[in-house]
Scaffold this motif. Structure first.
Motif, PDB file in Angstrom:
ATOM      1  N   ASN A 514      88.160 -40.908  76.868  1.00 42.42           N
ATOM      2  CA  ASN A 514      89.393 -41.605  76.498  1.00 42.42           C
ATOM      3  C   ASN A 514      89.301 -42.237  75.121  1.00 42.42           C
ATOM      4  N   GLU A 515      88.113 -42.669  74.721  1.00 43.67           N
ATOM      5  CA  GLU A 515      87.972 -43.382  73.460  1.00 43.67           C
ATOM      6  C   GLU A 515      87.635 -42.466  72.295  1.00 43.67           C
ATOM      7  N   TYR A 516      86.752 -41.502  72.516  1.00 43.26           N
ATOM      8  CA  TYR A 516      86.212 -40.749  71.388  1.00 43.26           C
ATOM      9  C   TYR A 516      86.764 -39.322  71.274  1.00 43.26           C
ATOM     10  N   TYR A 517      87.608 -38.887  72.234  1.00 45.48           N
ATOM     11  CA  TYR A 517      88.349 -37.642  72.091  1.00 45.48           C
ATOM     12  C   TYR A 517      89.815 -37.996  71.875  1.00 45.48           C
ATOM     13  N   THR A 518      90.494 -37.265  71.034  1.00 47.55           N
ATOM     14  CA  THR A 518      91.884 -37.594  70.709  1.00 47.55           C
ATOM     15  C   THR A 518      92.833 -36.661  71.440  1.00 47.55           C
ATOM     16  N   GLU A 519      94.070 -37.134  71.630  1.00 41.75           N
ATOM     17  CA  GLU A 519      95.080 -36.337  72.317  1.00 41.75           C
ATOM     18  C   GLU A 519      95.581 -35.185  71.451  1.00 41.75           C
ATOM     19  N   GLU A 520      95.526 -35.360  70.158  1.00 38.79           N
ATOM     20  CA  GLU A 520      95.952 -34.295  69.255  1.00 38.79           C
ATOM     21  C   GLU A 520      94.766 -33.902  68.379  1.00 38.79           C
ATOM     22  N   PRO A 521      93.828 -33.136  68.936  1.00 37.38           N
ATOM     23  CA  PRO A 521      92.604 -32.846  68.203  1.00 37.38           C
ATOM     24  C   PRO A 521      92.827 -31.773  67.149  1.00 37.38           C
ATOM     25  N   GLY A 522      91.871 -31.744  66.219  1.00 39.47           N
ATOM     26  CA  GLY A 522      91.854 -30.651  65.269  1.00 39.47           C
ATOM     27  C   GLY A 522      91.283 -29.407  65.919  1.00 39.47           C
ATOM     28  N   GLU A 523      91.159 -28.376  65.146  1.00 47.36           N
ATOM     29  CA  GLU A 523      90.675 -27.104  65.695  1.00 47.36           C
ATOM     30  C   GLU A 523      89.269 -27.225  66.242  1.00 47.36           C
ATOM     31  N   ALA A 524      88.401 -27.947  65.521  1.00 45.84           N
ATOM     32  CA  ALA A 524      87.010 -28.111  65.971  1.00 45.84           C
ATOM     33  C   ALA A 524      86.954 -28.952  67.238  1.00 45.84           C
ATOM     34  N   ASP A 525      87.755 -30.042  67.270  1.00 45.86           N
ATOM     35  CA  ASP A 525      87.763 -30.892  68.457  1.00 45.86           C
ATOM     36  C   ASP A 525      88.312 -30.147  69.663  1.00 45.86           C
ATOM     37  N   ALA A 526      89.356 -29.334  69.461  1.00 47.90           N
ATOM     38  CA  ALA A 526      89.925 -28.574  70.582  1.00 47.90           C
ATOM     39  C   ALA A 526      88.897 -27.606  71.156  1.00 47.90           C
ATOM     40  N   ALA A 527      88.105 -26.984  70.294  1.00 44.39           N
ATOM     41  CA  ALA A 527      87.067 -26.068  70.773  1.00 44.39           C
ATOM     42  C   ALA A 527      86.011 -26.828  71.558  1.00 44.39           C
ATOM     43  N   ALA A 528      85.653 -28.008  71.049  1.00 46.35           N
ATOM     44  CA  ALA A 528      84.642 -28.809  71.746  1.00 46.35           C
ATOM     45  C   ALA A 528      85.147 -29.260  73.104  1.00 46.35           C
ATOM     46  N   GLN A 529      86.416 -29.651  73.164  1.00 44.14           N
ATOM     47  CA  GLN A 529      86.986 -30.085  74.436  1.00 44.14           C
ATOM     48  C   GLN A 529      87.057 -28.927  75.431  1.00 44.14           C
ATOM     49  N   GLY A 530      87.480 -27.759  74.949  1.00 37.31           N
ATOM     50  CA  GLY A 530      87.522 -26.593  75.836  1.00 37.31           C
ATOM     51  C   GLY A 530      86.147 -26.206  76.316  1.00 37.31           C
ATOM     52  N   GLU A 531      85.155 -26.323  75.450  1.00 35.49           N
ATOM     53  CA  GLU A 531      83.782 -26.004  75.845  1.00 35.49           C
ATOM     54  C   GLU A 531      83.277 -26.982  76.899  1.00 35.49           C
TER      55      GLU A 531
END
Length: 971
Positions: A514-531
Motif C-alpha cells: 500500500n505504501e511503496y507500490y503506486t496505483e498508477e505505476p510506470g512500465e517497470a513498476d507494472a512489470a514488477a507488480q505483475g511478477e
C-alpha cells in the motif's frame, strides 16, 4: 520439668533424622522443647538452654530434607535466644504514634501546631552483658533466612525480629547489617526472599532506625525488580512479593518525614511493579503496598487518582495493566520517565516473549507522553540493542523500534508537525539498516530466526504505516525477500509460533504494498507488480501445505490496485486449492484460501456491470458462491478429528461477508437459488453436533435473516422470511446460547415444518441424534420427538416428512458419516412410535422403501457398528404388517448366521426383545418355542450348528430357509 529436660537432651543426642523413626522422634521432641522454652519460666529453662543449643548443633538438622524439622529447629533456636536475653522492650526502638484512632487524631491536631520529632530515649541497660550463645543463635537464624523452604525463612525472619528487640542498639544494628548482606547478587533468590521478610519484621517492630533507611531502600528497590532466568522459566516472584510487603510495613512503621527523601523512588518502583510485573500476585501486592503508603504516609504523588484506576481487581488483567493503566499513570510526569526506563532496561529483554510484545506495545503508548525524551534517549538505546548478541534483547528491541517509530509518526501527524521533529535522519537510517544487519549476520536462521522474522515483519509493517521515505530504495526488495522467504518456509517453523509469524508476514506485505507500490505505476513498476502476483500464484501449487496457506493469505492481503486486471487469475488460483481432490488432507490451505477469497472480494468491491477481471460482478459472483458452498460439504477427518470443520467455519464466515457486501452495494446479484442454497446450508450446519460450529452457523443464519436495519442491508430472496422472523424474532436472539444443546435444538427443529429447510435440517439432525455426545444426543432426540408428536395428527405433514427422510437416506447411501447415525436415528424414531400411523396399512410405501435402503446399506458390509444399527432398525420395522414383515424377518434370520459371532448374538438378543414388544409378529402357538430357541442357543458357536437352529426358526416363523450360494470353483 528438669527431669523431662534431662531426658529430652539424652534423646536429642541419640536421635538421627536419617531414619523414619528418627524423624518422628526428633519431630515430637523439637515441638515439646519449643513449647517448653516458650511457656516455661526463664529461670527454670536458662540452665539448660546452652546444652540444648549445643545438642541442636550436633544433630546436623540443616542438612535434613524434612521441612518440618528445619522449621522446628529455627523455632527452637529463636526461643533459646529469647531465653538467653532478658525479657525487656528495647527503649531505643523507633515508635510511630500509638494504635488508638482517637489518640492519633488528637496527636494530629497537636501536630498542626508543632512538628513531630523523634527523640532517642537513653537505654538504662545499654551496658548489660549479652551471653556468647546469642551470637550463635543469630548466626543460625541468618542461615535460616536462606533456607530452601518459605516456612523456614519466615520463621527465621520472625525470630530475628524478636531477638533483635532485646539487644542493645549497637548489636541490633549489627544484625541489620548482617541481614543486608543477604542482598548480594552472589546469593540465591532464597536469601533475597528471607532478607526481605527479615527487614519487614525489623521495620514493623521499630528496630530498623531511620538512619539505616539510606542503606535499606536501595536494596528494596532492587528486590522489587528481582528476577533470574532458570531454564525455561524464572525465579523471583516471591522476592518481589516480599519486597512489596517491606514497603507495606514501612508505610505503617515510619512518620512521613522519615520517608520523604525516598518517596519518589519508592512510589515509582511500586507503580512499576503494579502495572508491569509478570506475576498477578506481585501486581496485587504492589497495589496494596501503594495503597497503604497513600493512606498512611499521604506523600505519594497523585496517590488517590492512581489507586482509583490501579486497584486490586483492575491489576488482575496483565494486558490491561500494560496497555491501559500504564497509559493513565504515565499522564503524571513523576512516573513517565521511570516507567519508560524500566521497560527499556528490564522488560524489552525479558525471557517471556509475551512480556516483550506487551512492553513494545506499552512503549507505543508511553512515548507520546514524553516524545522529546523518547527521541533523545529511548530510540538510540533501542537501536543499539537491536544488534545485541542476546536473542531476547534483540527481538524485544526490534519490536520496540517498530512500535516507537509508528507512535512518534502518529504523534507528529496529530500535532501537524514535521516527522523529522521526532524521527531525525540518523534514526531513520538506523531503522532502515536493521534488516540488512540481521541478514548479514545470518540471524534469520534457526530457532532464533523465527523470533527475528516475526519481529522484522512487524517492523516492516509499522515503518510502512509510518510512511518512511524508502520508496525506490533497495531495502524494499530486501523486505519483500524476507516476507516471501518466510511464507515459503512456514513448514520449517515450529507449530506453536507458525500462525503468529504468518499473520505478521501477511500484515507486513499489505502495508508495504500500500505504501511503496503506486496505483498508477510506470512500465517497470507494472512489470514488477505483475511478477509479484505471478510468483505468489505459482506458490499456491507448492507440495507443502503451509506454503499454500501463507501465499493464499498473502494474495488476500494485496491492495486493490494490484488485483485489478488479475482478479480472475487470483480467484482461479485460490479456487483450485479449495477444489483439489488429490490433497484432501490439506484442510488448512483450503481454510486460508476461503479467507483469502472473501478478503479479495472485500478489497475489489462489487459492481454488477463491471469487468470480471476487476470487480465482483454478474459474471463471476455465481462461481464465487459455488466455491464457498462446496466447502460447506468438507467433512475431512484425520487424527485431529473433524478438521473439515475449520473449512466449514471459514466458508460460513466468507458467505456472510460476501452476502452482506452484495446486499449493501448490489442486492440484485443475490439470486433466489443462491440465497436458498446459502440459508439451507447454514440451517444444516446449525443443527449439527459440534457446539462451537453449530453456534457459529446459527449466528450467521440470524445475521442474514435480520440484516435489514438502519445501517444494514436487506438480503433478498430469503426462503420463508416471514415464518423465520416469527420463529426467531430479533429481540430473542441475543439471549439464546447456541452452544448449549438444550437451547439450540428446540429452536432449530422448528425449521422442519418449512419445506425449503426440511431436508438440510434433517441431515444435520441425523448426525446429532445418532452421535456420541450424551447431551447433544439427548436434547436433539427430545426436540425431534416433540416435532414428530406435533405432526402425528397431520397425515400430509407426516408423509412429506417421511419422503424427505427416505430421500436423505437414498442420497447418502453408503456414506458412513451420515448413514450410520441415520440408522440410529431411525431406530429411535421407530421405537418411539413416530410412524405408528403407517402400521394401519399393509406394505406401506415408506416401510417398503426403507427396507430396500437398509438392505442396500448393509450389503457386504463388515462394519460392526453399522450392522448393529441396522439390526435395531429391522426389529423396529417388524411392527409394519404385510409382506414387508416377512422380508424383515428374513433379513434378521440371515443375520443370525452372519460370519461375525458378535452380530449373531446381537441379532438373537434384539429379536427376542422385539418379540416381547410386538406380540402380533408371531402366532401364540409357536411363540414359546421361538423364544426358547432364541434364548437357549449359543449363537457364537460354529456356523453349522447355528444354521440348524436358524433353519428351525425359519420353519416356525413361516419364512423360507435361506440357501447357501456355492462358491465358484477356480478353473
Amino acid at each position: 520439668m528438669a527431669d523431662f529436660l534431662d531426658w529430652s537432651l539424652c534423646t536429642l543426642a541419640r536421635s538421627s533424622f536419617q531414619t523414619i523413626e528418627g524423624v518422628i522422634t526428633m519431630d515430637g521432641m523439637l515441638q515439646a522443647l519449643a513449647q517448653i522454652f516458650k511457656h516455661g519460666k526463664r529461670e527454670d529453662c536458662l540452665p539448660y538452654a546452652a546444652t540444648v543449643l549445643k545438642c541442636l548443633d550436633s544433630c546436623r538438622i540443616p542438612d535434613s530434607n524434612h521441612t518440618l524439622l528445619r522449621k522446628l529447629r529455627v523455632k527452637l533456636v529463636q526461643r533459646l535466644g529469647l531465653t538467653f536475653l532478658k525479657p525487656r522492650v528495647a527503649k531505643w526502638r523507633y515508635q510511630r504514634g500509638c494504635r488508638s484512632l482517637a489518640a492519633n487524631l488528637q496527636a494530629y491536631t497537636q501536630s498542626q501546631r508543632e512538628p513531630p520529632m523523634h527523640t532517642k530515649t537513653p537505654d538504662s541497660e545499654e551496658g548489660y552483658d549479652v551471653p556468647e550463645e546469642v551470637e550463635n543463635v543469630i548466626e543460625q537464624l541468618l542461615v535460616g533466612l536462606k533456607d530452601k523452604d518459605t516456612v523456614v525463612r519466615w520463621s527465621a525472619a520472625k525470630g530475628i525480629g524478636r531477638v533483635a528487640g532485646r539487644l542493645p542498639q549497637e548489636l541490633a544494628d549489627d544484625v541489620v547489617g548482617s541481614v543486608l548482606d543477604c542482598f548480594s547478587f552472589q546469593e540465591t533468590d532464597n536469601a533475597w526472599h528471607g532478607g526481605c521478610l527479615a527487614l519487614a519484621e525489623l521495620g514493623r517492630r521499630g528496630l530498623l532506625l531511620p538512619p539505616r533507611l539510606p542503606d535499606v531502600v536501595p536494596v528494596i528497590l532492587k528486590a522489587l525488580t528481582y528476577e533470574e532466568k532458570r531454564g525455561a522459566c524464572s525465579v523471583g516472584d516471591n522476592v518481589r512479593d516480599a519486597a512489596c510487603y517491606v514497603c507495606w510495613a514501612f508505610a505503617r512503621a515510619y512518620e512521613p518525614q522519615e520517608l520523604t527523601p525516598f518517596v519518589a523512588k519508592i512510589s515509582s518502583a511500586l507503580v512499576i511493579a503494579t502495572v508491569f510485573d509478570r506475576n498477578v500476585n506481585c501486581r496485587r501486592a504492589a497495589s496494596a503496598a501503594f495503597q497503604e503508603n497513600v493512606g498512611r504516609q499521604g506523600t505519594f504523588p497523585h496517590g488517590i487518582d492512581i489507586l482509583t484506576t490501579a486497584d486490586y481487581f483492575a491489576v488482575g488483567n496483565r494486558s490491561n495493566c500494560f496497555l491501559v493503566i500504564s497509559m493513565f499513570i504515565a499522564g503524571f510526569p513523576e512516573y513517565t520517565q521511570p516507567m519508560l526506563d524500566h521497560l527499556l532496561t528490564m522488560k524489552i529483554s525479558h525471557w517471556d516473549g509475551v512480556i516483550r510484545e506487551l512492553s513494545a506495545k506499552a512503549l507505543h503508548n508511553l512515548v507520546q507522553r514524553a516524545p522529546v525524551y523518547s527521541t533523545a534517549q529511548v530510540f538510540p538505546r533501542l537501536l543499539s540493542m537491536t544488534q545485541s548478541p542476546d536473542l531476547h534483547t534483540r527481538h524485544g528491541a526490534v519490536l520496540a523500534c517498530a512500535e516507537v517509530a509508528h507512535s512518534l509518526y502518529t504523534l507528529a501527524v496529530q500535532e501537524d508537525r514535521p516527522v523529522e521533529d521526532y524521527l531525525d535522519r540518523m534514526t531513520v537510517q538506523g531503522l532502515k539498516q536493521i534488516h540488512q544487519q540481521l541478514y548479514d549476520r545470518q540471524l534469520y536462521r534457526g530457532l532464533g530466526g523465527e523470533l527475528m522474522r516475526q519481529a522484522v515483519c512487524v517492523l516492516i509493517e509499522k515503518l510502512s504505516l509510518s510512511k518512511m521515505p524508502f520508496k525506490g530504495d533497495t531495502v524494499i526488495d530486501g523486505w519483500l525477500w524476507l516476507i516471501s522467504d518466510t511464507l515459503r518456509n512456514l513448514h520449517h517453523i515450529s507449530s506453536h509460533s507458525r500462525q503468529q509469524i504468518k499473520e505478521a508476514a501477511v500484515s507486513a506485505l499489505a502495508a508495504l504494498c500500500n505504501e511503496y507500490y503506486t496505483e498508477e505505476p510506470g512500465e517497470a513498476d507494472a512489470a514488477a507488480q505483475g511478477e509479484l502476483v505471478g510468483k505468489y500464484l505459482a506458490e499456491l501449487q507448492s507440495p507443502e501445505e503451509m506454503t499454500r496457506c501463507g501465499f493464499a493469505m498473502a494474495l488476500g492481503a494485496l491492495p486493490g490496485f494490484l488485483l485489478r486486471g488479475r482478479l480472475q487469475q487470483v480467484l482461479a488460483g485460490l479456487r483450485a486449492i479449495t477444489l483439489s481432490s488429490e490433497d484432501v488432507s490439506f484442510v488448512e490451505s483450503r481454510r486460508d484460501a476461503l479467507k483469502a477469497i472473501s478478503r479479495v472480494c472485500q478489497t475489489v468491491g462489487v459492481r454488477a456491470d463491471g469487468r470480471p477481471d476487476e470487480v465482483v460482478c454478474r459474471e463471476n459472483v455465481a462461481q464465487i458462491y459455488c466455491t464457498m458452498l462446496n466447502c460447506l460439504r468438507d467433512y475431512t477427518t484425520d487424527s485431529r478429528g473433524d478438521v473439515g470443520a475449520w473449512v466449514r467455519e471459514a466458508a460460513m464466515t466468507s458467505l456472510l461477508d460476501l452476502t452482506l457486501l452484495l446486499g449493501r452495494d448490489q442486492p440484485e446479484l443475490i439470486e433466489a437459488p443462491i440465497c436458498h442454497g446459502v440459508m439451507c446450508c447454514l440451517a444444516q450446519q446449525a443443527s449439527e453436533k459440534i457446539d462451537h460450529f453449530r453456534a457459529h452457523a446459527a449466528q450467521v443464519f440470524m445475521t442474514l435473516l435480520h440484516s435489514a436495519g438502519p445501517a444494514g442491508p436487506t438480503v433478498p430472496h430469503v426462503p420463508h422470511r416471514g415464518e423465520l422472523e416469527k420463529l426467531f424474532p430479533r429481540s430473542d436472539m441475543a439471549f439464546v446460547n447456541w452452544t448449549a444443546p438444550s437451547q439450540a435444538f428446540p429452536r432449530i427443529t422448528q425449521l422442519l415444518g418449512l419445506p425449503a429447510y426440511r431436508y438440510h435440517v434433517l441431515l444435520g439432525l441425523a448426525v446429532s441424534v445418532g452421535g456420541l455426545t450424551e447431551s447433544t444426543v439427548r436434547h436433539s432426540t427430545q426436540s425431534l420427538f416433540v416435532y414428530m408428536k406435533g405432526i402425528q395428527g397431520d397425515p400430509q405433514a407426516l408423509g412429506s416428512f417421511s419422503e424427505t427422510l427416505l430421500q436423505l437416506f437414498e442420497d447418502n447411501l453408503l456414506n458412513d458419516r451420515v448413514s450410520v447415525p441415520l440408522l440410529k436415528m431411525l431406530d429411535q424414531m421407530l421405537a418411539n412410535g413416530c410412524f405408528d400411523i403407517f402400521t394401519t396399512e399393509e406394505d406401506h410405501p415408506f416401510c417398503v422403501k426403507l427396507l430396500a435402503l437398509c438392505k442396500a446399506e448393509i450389503s457386504k458390509s463388515k462394519d460392526v457398528q453399522k450392522l448393529r444399527s441396522s439390526i435395531a432398525v429391522f426389529c423396529g420395522m417388524a411392527q409394519f404388517p404385510g409382506s414387508v414383515r416377512k422380508k424383515v424377518l428374513l433379513q434378521l434370520l440371515l443375520l443370525l448366521c452372519h460370519p461375525f459371532p458378535v452380530i449373531r448374538k446381537t441379532t438373537a438378543g434384539q429379536v427376542y426383545e422385539m418379540l416381547l414388544t410386538y406380540s402380533d409378529v408371531v402366532g401364540a402357538d409357536v411363540l414359546d418355542e421361538v423364544m426358547a430357541v432364541l434364548s437357549d442357543t449359543a449363537w457364537d458357536t460354529e456356523l453349522p450348528l447355528v444354521r440348524v437352529q436358524r433353519n428351525r426358526l425359519c420353519d416356525l416363523l413361516g419364512v423360507p430357509r435361506p440357501q447357501l450360494v456355492p462358491k465358484p470353483v477356480a478353473p
